[in-house]
Design an enzyme around this catalytic site. Sequence first.
Site, short mmCIF file in Angstrom:
data_model
loop_
_atom_site.label_atom_id
_atom_site.label_comp_id
_atom_site.label_asym_id
_atom_site.label_seq_id
_atom_site.Cartn_x
_atom_site.Cartn_y
_atom_site.Cartn_z
N ASN A 175 -18.03 0.81 -0.82
CA ASN A 175 -17.15 0.02 0.36
C ASN A 175 -18.36 -0.98 0.98
O ASN A 175 -18.97 -0.50 1.90
CB ASN A 175 -16.50 0.90 1.29
N ARG B 171 -14.03 -0.78 -2.99
CA ARG B 171 -12.64 -1.42 -2.04
C ARG B 171 -12.81 -2.76 -1.94
O ARG B 171 -13.99 -3.13 -1.53
CB ARG B 171 -13.16 -0.61 -0.62
N HIS C 218 -4.72 -1.92 4.38
CA HIS C 218 -4.70 -0.11 4.55
C HIS C 218 -3.85 0.48 3.64
O HIS C 218 -3.69 1.79 3.61
CB HIS C 218 -4.18 0.49 5.96
N ARG D 182 -8.28 -5.56 18.54
CA ARG D 182 -7.32 -6.47 17.88
C ARG D 182 -6.36 -6.66 18.56
O ARG D 182 -5.74 -5.50 19.06
CB ARG D 182 -7.09 -6.42 16.43
N GLU E 216 -9.69 7.95 1.40
CA GLU E 216 -9.57 6.82 0.75
C GLU E 216 -10.60 6.65 -0.33
O GLU E 216 -10.42 6.16 -1.44
CB GLU E 216 -9.81 5.38 1.71
#
Length: 406
Positions: A7, A99, A187, A248, A390
């Site tokens: 990743n 990823r 996601h 955010r 993940e």
Amino acid sequence: MKILVLNAGSSSHKSCLFDLTQASDASLAPSPIWRATLDWTHAEGQVELSAETESGSALNQSLPITDKAEGIAAMLNTLVEGETQVLDSLSDIDGVGHRVVHGGRDYVDSVRIDSDVKAAIQRLIPLAPAHNPANLQGIHAIEAILGDIPQVAVFDTAFHAQMPAAAATYPGPYAWIDQGIQRYGFHGTSHRYVAQRAANLLGRDLADLKLITCHLGNGCSLAAVKNGHSIDTTMGFTPLEGLMMGSRSGSVDPGILIHLIRQEGYSGDRLDQLLNKESGLKGISGISNDLRLVIDAMEQGHDRAKLAVEMFLHRLRREIGSMLASLGGLDALVFTAGIGENSALIWQQACEPFAFLGLNLQDNLGRSAADQDIATPDSSIRVLVIHTQEEWAIAQACLKSCSNLP
């Protein structure tokens, strides 16, 4: 069978190695036999390299490396040298899963990387300028280090790529469709994994379930999963849309942005900084993007922290309601990621408004190392807390996509 997962981010890289011969149950995620991190945020001109093995051997060191590819080479070197050695040679690695944040409209599943895939990742950089360049750089670095090894791109957007047009299309001018301006969702690897894990825990076929999966971390998104597919989600063209997040804003009236441009002279870069780095829990509380610290401040009487938590919950409940409407029913609500896996307060407060549907939670809820069902036996809707995996999902996708692997 050994699968490396990478990743590659803009300022840090995470990697791990799975030995799939140790995975006796495909529904359960095994521990990686090695994991490592590169972090360039601590000191200018330096990278912090940390590595550890499943047996507990560890390495931590600062290196005078600024080049990301050179950093990846140093990180992989810990696989074959020193106390963190778990391989005799890097040639023991059978495949690499990456990823990749944005796959656009072209990729609805993981895919073996070739020149066309690399060109697509490059072409989509304007849609993910903070992520796709680093993801592509990681792919090139692995090619340079490991040669012609099978590599697989696992796209964050892929799980949502089959959303109905009514859910994926923005109500702007029709020309936006041709320009690629649409809702993509993110996601996806996490949402896909926890949806399948939920089916396993419930002893049901995923194709028969209606689920709402709640990925709640520093970034937050929900997905409505029906018949095994995402039919709606809260993030959109970028990961900025939807829920209130750590730093955010989530969705805001676009008229606010027009106002700031016209009246305050804001540039695109300033708006980007404002909405992505200075808003959400951090912006409202003035304390942190970490919900744990905000809740601590709230419990000590901090008014802005209290407002931030109440806003976070309000947005979460509202978006759960919208996903419920898209599904037309609900078998299970799933919480995952940093907040979703650990905050009993969020579980309780998020579920409370849905008691009228027969959703009831157990008393004395707490964190668990295992995935758990926190609903009462008589609850009409199951409520699951699942630890997202993940990295394991990427490893599985890599194995699936590389059909020529032994």
